[in-house]
Design a protein around this motif. Structure first.
Motif, short mmCIF file in Angstrom:
data_model
loop_
_atom_site.label_atom_id
_atom_site.label_comp_id
_atom_site.label_asym_id
_atom_site.label_seq_id
_atom_site.Cartn_x
_atom_site.Cartn_y
_atom_site.Cartn_z
N ASP A 1 40.92 40.68 52.35
CA ASP A 1 40.70 40.50 50.91
C ASP A 1 41.70 39.51 50.32
N PRO A 2 41.69 38.27 50.81
CA PRO A 2 42.71 37.30 50.38
C PRO A 2 42.63 36.96 48.89
N LYS A 3 41.46 37.08 48.28
CA LYS A 3 41.31 36.76 46.86
C LYS A 3 41.52 37.98 45.97
N GLU A 4 41.88 39.10 46.58
CA GLU A 4 42.21 40.33 45.86
C GLU A 4 41.07 40.81 44.96
N LEU A 5 39.89 40.87 45.54
CA LEU A 5 38.77 41.47 44.82
C LEU A 5 39.07 42.93 44.47
N PHE A 6 39.71 43.63 45.43
CA PHE A 6 40.04 45.04 45.23
C PHE A 6 41.50 45.14 44.76
N TYR A 7 41.72 44.62 43.58
CA TYR A 7 43.06 44.57 42.98
C TYR A 7 43.24 45.72 41.99
N TYR A 8 44.46 46.25 41.91
CA TYR A 8 44.89 47.11 40.80
C TYR A 8 46.39 46.87 40.63
N PRO A 9 47.00 47.34 39.58
CA PRO A 9 48.36 46.91 39.25
C PRO A 9 49.42 47.15 40.32
N VAL A 10 49.23 48.13 41.21
CA VAL A 10 50.21 48.35 42.27
C VAL A 10 49.56 48.21 43.65
N SER A 11 48.51 47.41 43.73
CA SER A 11 47.84 47.21 45.02
C SER A 11 48.67 46.32 45.92
N LEU A 12 48.28 46.28 47.18
CA LEU A 12 48.95 45.42 48.17
C LEU A 12 48.75 43.95 47.82
N SER A 13 49.83 43.20 47.95
CA SER A 13 49.74 41.73 47.85
C SER A 13 49.39 41.17 49.22
N PRO A 14 48.47 40.21 49.28
CA PRO A 14 48.19 39.61 50.59
C PRO A 14 49.40 38.82 51.08
#
Length: 494
Positions: free
Chosen positions: A474-487
Motif C-alpha cells: 500500500d505505497p500510496k497509503e489508501l488504508f491510512y489513519y492518523p497512527v497507521s504505518l508509514s511505508p
C-alpha cells in the motif's frame, strides 16, 4: 477594495464547496456502479453506523458503503482509490480513537457488520467467519453449531476484525492465547483490488503482517479459525485486595512473582481498580475449590480474599463478563462514553517503577473526582499460552510483556484534563524503565500520540519489517489513519 476581496473569497469558497459536492457525487456514482449500497445521510442506518464509541471523537465520513459481498467491498476499494479517498474498514466501531471512522473526517468507510456469517465445519472444527462478525455473535454461533470456542475479549459488541488483527486479549488468553493465535487463514483484499489468501504457508509475509497490524494492509473479508472445546465447568470470581499506601508496592511485587512463576494456565485474571476499591477478577477453568487452591499463594501474601465465585458453563461465563446481551449482530446500537484511554505493555512492574506507580495512585488518582479505572491484564508468565506461542508467526510485537495496563478516564470536562491525568500516571511509571521494557497496545489506541511515536510504541522491533511490507502492499497509503504505518522510504540511489 474590501468588497472585492470578500467577493473573491466567497467565490473561492463556493467553488471549493462545489468541487466537494461534485467529488462526492462521483463517489456515489462509482459505488452505485459497483452495486454497493450506501447509507443515506440522516437515515437510521447512517446514524447508527456513524455513531462513535468515544463520544468526543465524532467524525464525518465522505460516505458509508454497506457491502454484503466480497465483490462489493472490492468495488468500494476501487472507487476510493480512483477518486482519491482514504478507505477505512469498520467492523465493531469500538475503537477508543474512532479509527473505524477513519480517525478524521473525509474517509470512505466500508461498514462490514452486515457480513457476519459464522460456519463451523463439523469434521475439522475449523470455523469460516465473515469479517463483520461481532465477538458475541461469534461465541454464540460456535457454541450453538458444535460446542466450540476461540479465545477472545469480553465485550460482545466488539468486532472480530479490529480485535483479531491487532492482538485480542481476553479472559481465555492465559489458557488459550490471543485471538490472533486462532487464525489459520484469511481472505484479504489489497489496495490494488486483488483478493488473496494468506496463511502460514501461503502469502506468509501478508499473514504475518495482518496478525498484529492488519488494518494497514487491506480489508480482510473472512477468517478461518481453529477452535477448542471449552470445559464443562468454569468458575468466575472476584477477590478483594485491601491495599494500603505502605503495602501496595509489596503486593504488586507478590503479584508479579505469582504471574511469572506460579499462576496456573487454567487461571485467567486481571487487577481492576477504581478510586474506592481494588480487586482481582477473572475466570478459572475448573471448580471453585480448584480456584481457591490456585489463588491461595497470592491471596496469602496480599491479604486478599475471594468475595464472590460461581461455577457455571461456557456461555454463562461469557455472559457474566458481558456488558450487554451476548449475541450481538446488525442492527447494533452503539453504547457511548466520553473518555480518554491509554495503555502500557510492560515486562514487569517492580522496584522504582512500582513505587512511582503507587505514589501517583495514592497521591493523585485517589483524589481525582472524575471517574477512572485501571486494568492490569495478566498477559504473560511461564504458564501463559501467550508466551508459549511462536513469536515469529505474527507481527504482534509485545508477546514478551507480562502485563497490559490500561488507564481509562471518563470525563465530563475538558479532554485535556483527562489526558494529562492518564499521561502523567503512565510517564511516571515508565520513567525508570529501559525502552525495551515497555510499549503500548494498539487495541487501546491513544489519541495523544503522534504518528511516529505511535508506530514505535505499537510495533516495536517489528516496525521496520512492517513498514517495508506497507511500501510493497500500500505505497500510496489508501488504508491510512492518523497512527497507521508509514511505508518505508525507497533506498536512495548513489
Amino acid at each position: 477594495m474590501h468588497s472585492i476581496v470578500a467577493f473573491y473569497l466567497g467565490l473561492a469558497a463556493s467553488l471549493a464547496q462545489g468541487a466537494a459536492l461534485n467529488r462526492r457525487a462521483a463517489l456515489e456514482d462509482c459505488l452505485s456502479g459497483a452495486s454497493t449500497r450506501l447509507d443515506e445521510v440522516g437515515s437510521d442506518d447512517y446514524n447508527r453506523d456513524v455513531t462513535p464509541f468515544n463520544k468526543r471523537l465524532a467524525f464525518t465520513p465522505a460516505a458509508i458503503a454497506v457491502p454484503t459481498t466480497v465483490e462489493q467491498i472490492q468495488g468500494a476499494i476501487a472507487c476510493g482509490a480512483k477518486l482519491g479517498y482514504k478507505v477505512t474498514a469498520k467492523c465493531g466501531g469500538h475503537s477508543y480513537a474512532s479509527l473505524g471512522l477513519g480517525g478524521e473526517d473525509g474517509h470512505l468507510i466500508i461498514e462490514l457488520d452486515r457480513m457476519n456469517s459464522v460456519k463451523l465445519d463439523a469434521e475439522t472444527n475449523i470455523a469460516t467467519v465473515e469479517s463483520g462478525t461481532r465477538l458475541g455473535h461469534l461465541a454464540a454461533e460456535l457454541w450453538a453449531q458444535g460446542g466450540r470456542a476461540i479465545s477472545h475479549g469480553t465485550c460482545p459488541g466488539v468486532g472480530i476484525s479490529g480485535h483479531v488483527l491487532h492482538g485480542g486479549f481476553g479472559m481465555s488468553s492465559h489458557t488459550h492465547g490471543l485471538a490472533l493465535d486462532w487464525v489459520i487463514g484469511m481472505n484479504v483484499l489489497l489496495a490494488n483490488g486483488t483478493l488473496v489468501h494468506a496463511s502460514a504457508t501461503e502469502n506468509k509475509d501478508i499473514y504475518w503482517g495482518l496478525l498484529g497490524a492488519g488494518s494497514n494492509f487491506g480489508i480482510v473479508t473472512s477468517y478461518e479459525l481453529k477452535t477448542f472445546e471449552p470445559p464443562a465447568n468454569l468458575t468466575w470470581f472476584v477477590a478483594n485486595l485491601p491495599l494500603k499506601r505502605n503495602t501496595t508496592v509489596a503486593a504488586l511485587e507478590a503479584l508479579e512473582d505469582f504471574v511469572l512463576n506460579t499462576m496456573p494456565a487454567e487461571l485467567n485474571m486481571r487487577l481492576f481498580a477504581q478510586r474506592q476499591f481494588t480487586q482481582l477478577e477473572g475466570v478459572y477453568y475448573g471448580s471453585k475449590e480448584e480456584l481457591e487452591a490456585a489463588l491461595a499463594p497470592l491471596l496469602n501474601k496480599t491479604g486478599g480474599a475471594v468475595a464472590q465465585a460461581q461455577t457455571t458453563g461456557w456461555i454463562k461465563s461469557l455472559e457474566h463478563f458481558a456488558t450487554m446481551t451476548l449475541n450481538q449482530t446488525y442492527p447494533y446500537t452503539q453504547k457511548q462514553e466520553n473518555f480518554y484511554g491509554k495503555s502500557l505493555e510492560l515486562r514487569g512492574l517492580n522496584g522504582t517503577a512500582a513505587k512511582n506507580f503507587v505514589d501517583y495512585w495514592f497521591d493523585v488518582a485517589k483524589k481525582e473526582t472524575e471517574r477512572w479505572y485501571i486494568q492490569l491484564d495478566l498477559h504473560g508468565g511461564k504458564n501463559s499460552a501467550v508466551w508459549k506461542a511462536d513469536p515469529t508467526l505474527t507481527s504482534y510485537a509485545h508477546r514478551d510483556k507480562l502485563y497490559i495496563l490500561q488507564f481509562y478516564v471518563t470525563t465530563s470536562t475538558a479532554a485535556e484534563d483527562a489526558t494529562k491525568f492518564a499521561d502523567d500516571w503512565a510517564s511516571t511509571t515508565t520513567a525508570p524503565m529501559a525502552v525495551s521494557d515497555w510499549g503500548m497496545y494498539i487495541n487501546y489506541p491513544d489519541t495523544s500520540l503522534n504518528r511516529t511515536t505511535a508506530q514505535q510504541m505499537y510495533w516495536g522491533d517489528n516496525l521496520a519489517k512492517l513498514q517495508q511490507l506497507k511500501a510493497e502492499l500500500d505505497p500510496k497509503e489508501l488504508f491510512y489513519y492518523p497512527v497507521s504505518l508509514s511505508p518505508a522510504s525507497p533506498p536512495e540511489l548513489v
